[in-house]
Design a protein around this motif. Structure first.
Motif: not given
Length: 732
Positions: A165-193
């Motif tokens: 997204c920063a590459e696609a939308f932040g051509a003028d300033d990539p540092d203007a396209v930044l996340p406010l949160y990071l996802p927190l993942r739980g334990p892996e399931g049987p499929d490894g996800h």
């Protein structure tokens, strides 16, 4: 943002109204088809309490239910409004179709909104059409944010998609396209996800856990803080770079700990100005859950970071006679100025108009002035009429729930505006005004139709007029040359929906027929012809003889008639009759039934009878003379040639130019337009671009658009002309 953890009491069962523009937020959802926009709307409504846990409104149906065609096609085909209430704010969420054929609905949504939320699928990424919409928003300074969906996909990677997204939308300033949160993942399931179960706020350094179905705030573990440090520092630097406090960066670099509240305030101001574009994550609620992942954070961003209607620039307003009118933006007590951004027909209520109020306050049962100008080329007549509006309402699923008023900055549904069309202006009847229309794409795919039966023929005209009144991206043409009724659409999906609406809404069954191009005929060389119409059958006879010479003229000359009769061989009163006859025959054509153009027809001689000559006889003789002259020379078939301009990403310029050449096109030149775009100019026979709107989209992966304009008629290649003559002979 990021430091609140409130929940909101349910709003189900209430019609949401606003008493002040400051409490309104208008946001349009943008993204490619299948990115999850409609699912996100329902998740936001569930979190805000507008729907129950099954995602249903009280009276049945989901909050996004609107059109039976959408259910049958399993995709959105039109703009829809879903108002929700959160923390004392009314949020008008405008869901737009993601498919390119319905870009007109998207443009209407952009007109009605104050900010745009770009929905990007973690499994599909950013397509070319979404980038183009981003650039449109950038050109007008519309505030934007990005939400990444489909995090449940097996290979979904939030960090990688943020980089994309920063590459696609932040051509003028990539540092203007930044996340406010990071996802927190739980334990892996049987499929490894490992599923995403929560979020970590980069500014607040709080953990928001959605695993239980409701948002729960807690402190992250010590082992989690190092993982967010790099992202947090980059976010803080990005916010400070946009701060109006020029000392903040020096203080931060000097080691001072900047207060989180200060950072949040600066972030909200930068988002509202359209200079910073936060990235968030969202997922629908699981079965039985009350809140979908990231929906609270998203609602906080919309209410805290997106601009109020006060900050929306007022579109240009004039009086009916074109004089500029200066108005204060979003003045609830000012002159009434509202705009119809969508028109739809409800089988129970009738016509419903979705209206954005820009100035004043709209109330039910008042008489307003409806003005619509500037779309005559699309089958929309200019009009200025007074109408009494019906009830005002706000949609909840398939239901319309009444509201008492709509203040400047708000969106509302208006019933019983019989004459109002999409794009029309509503104003006070004693102070009629006109808003500058928003830009609409030109429909470039022709759909020739005819009534299926006599009963359908009687209803066709009314059905078509109502269809184009609802959709200004559709143009209705009654072609005088080919005698066809042509609906110009944006693509195949657009035309399919048009046919379905004609059938299901207006009870009109039509047949699609091949679209005919307006051809012409002309003489290749000079030729002479003699027309003899002599009949004697007992009573009053018919007698007229005329001799003509026909010679070709330069393109665009039309039909020129010259009288060179001497000695009264053709009496003066019958010379106009000869001209009328040859012009009538020219309109019918002389070889394949197409109009004859660009010739000079000279009347040289003739004969008349004192009793049997008549106006009708000389008209017939003139037509016979023209047909005989046509048999003495070669007749060129002329085809229309269009000037075509294609705006395409640089990666596809070669493919586009090669394709145009294969269509008998002549590439006239190219020029660079901005970064990574090229404008290709060419002249192409209209025979070859009937389906170009579809083919170009496929060829350029949705990154190109084109315009066409008539240039001239010119001779067709002999082999193609001969084939058309043979077809004309078979049909006759």
């Amino acid at each position: 943002m990021g430091d609140k953890a409130q929940t909101h009491p349910g709003a189900a069962g209430r019609a949401v109204a606003a008493d002040h523009p400051a409490s309104v937020r208008n946001v349009v959802l943008v993204g490619h088809s299948g990115s999850g926009k409609t699912t996100l709307v329902e998740a936001l409504a569930l979190t805000a309490g507008a729907v129950n846990r099954a995602g249903r409104v009280e009276d049945g149906g989901t909050v996004s239910d609107y059109d039976e065609i959408e259910h049958r096609q399993q995709r959105s085909v039109q703009l829809s409004l879903a108002p929700v209430e959160w923390d004392g704010f009314k949020i008008n969420v405008l869901d737009t179709p993601g498919y390119a054929d319905f870009v007109g609905e998207l443009r209407a949504g952009l007109r009605a909104a104050d900010a745009a939320l770009f929905v990007v699928s973690a499994s599909d990424g950013v397509d070319g059409s979404t980038r183009m919409v981003w650039e449109e928003c950038q050109a007008v300074g519309m505030p934007r944010a990005i939400v990444i969906t489909h995090l449940e996909a097996a290979r979904a990677d939030f960090e990688e998609m943020t980089r994309v997204c920063a590459e696609a939308f932040g051509a003028d300033d990539p540092d203007a396209v930044l996340p406010l949160y990071l996802p927190l993942r739980g334990p892996e399931g049987p499929d490894g996800h490992a599923p995403v179960t929560g979020l970590i706020g980069l500014l607040s350094q709080k953990l928001f856990d959605y695993a239980s179905g409701e948002r729960k705030e807690s402190e992250p573990g010590e082992d989690q803080l190092p993982d967010i440090e790099v992202a947090r520092n980059r976010l803080i630097e990005g916010i400070i770079a946009e701060s109006e406090d020029e000392t903040l960066m020096d203080r931060y670099l000097g080691g001072e700990q900047i207060d989180v509240r200060t950072l949040i305030d600066d972030l909200e101001r930068a988002v509202a100005r359209g200079t910073f574009f936060p990235v968030l994550a969202a997922a629908p609620a699981a079965d039985g859950a009350r809140q979908g992942l990231g929906t609270v954070e998203l609602l906080e961003l919309i209410t805290g970071g997106f601009p109020t209607p006060f900050e929306h620039p007022m579109p240009g307003v004039t009086t009916i006679d074109g004089k500029t009118r200066e108005l204060t933006a979003c003045d609830t007590s000012g002159p009434l100025v509202a705009e119809v951004v969508k028109t739809a027909s409800d089988p129970y209520v009738g016509r419903i108009s979705l209206v954005r109020v820009f100035s004043g306050t709209l109330r039910p049962d008042e008489t307003v002035h409806v003005s619509g100008h500037g779309l005559a080329d699309r089958g929309h007549e200019d009009h200025d009429v007074d109408e009494r509006i019906g009830a005002l309402s706000t949609p909840f699923g398939k239901q319309q729930r009444p509201v008492t008023h709509a203040v400047a900055g708000d969106l509302v549904c208006v019933a019983k505006l019989g004459r109002a069309e999409t794009g029309d202006t509503l104003s006070a009847k004693d102070d009629p005004l006109l808003m500058e229309p928003w830009q609409m794409p030109d429909p470039l795919l022709p759909l020739a139709i005819q009534a299926h039966s006599k009963a359908d023929e009687d209803k066709l005209s009314q059905g078509l007029s109502r269809l184009v009144a609802e959709d200004p991206t559709m143009r209705l043409e009654q072609n005088q040359d080919t005698h066809q009724v042509v609906l110009w659409c944006l693509g195949e999906a657009h035309s399919d929906v048009a046919l379905e609406r004609l059938r299901s809404r207006y009870g009109v069954q039509v047949d699609v027929v091949p679209h005919r191009v307006s051809l012409r005929e002309t003489f290749a060389t000079k030729a002479a012809g003699r027309g003899r119409h002599v009949k004697q059958s007992g009573g009053h006879g018919q007698y007229a003889i005329c001799e003509i010479e026909v010679e070709p003229l330069p393109g665009g000359s039309g039909i020129e008639f010259v009288d060179k009769v001497v000695g009264g061989a053709v009496p003066r009163q019958f010379i106009p009759s000869v001209e009328k006859g040859v012009r009538a025959q020219a309109a019918k054509g002389v070889v394949a039934g197409y109009p004859l153009v660009d010739v000079r027809i000279t009347l040289l001689d003739g004969k008349a009878h004192s009793v049997d000559s008549s106006d009708a006889a000389f008209q017939t003789a003139g037509a016979l003379a023209l047909r005989e002259a046509a048999g003495q020379t070669r007749i060129h078939l002329l085809e229309p040639v269009a000037e075509v301009t294609v705006l395409v990403a640089d990666d596809y310029v070669g493919a586009v130019m090669s394709d145009l050449s294969s269509r008998r096109g002549r590439v006239l030149g190219t020029e660079q337009v901005g970064s990574g775009r090229t404008l290709v100019r060419a002249e192409v026979p209209e025979f070859e671009i009937g389906r170009y709107a579809i083919d170009l989209r496929s060829l350029s992966h949705g990154t190109a658009r084109f315009d066409r304009a008539y240039a001239r008629h010119e001779p067709m290649p002999p082999q193609i002309a001969e084939r058309i003559r043979e077809q004309a002979g078979e049909s006759s």
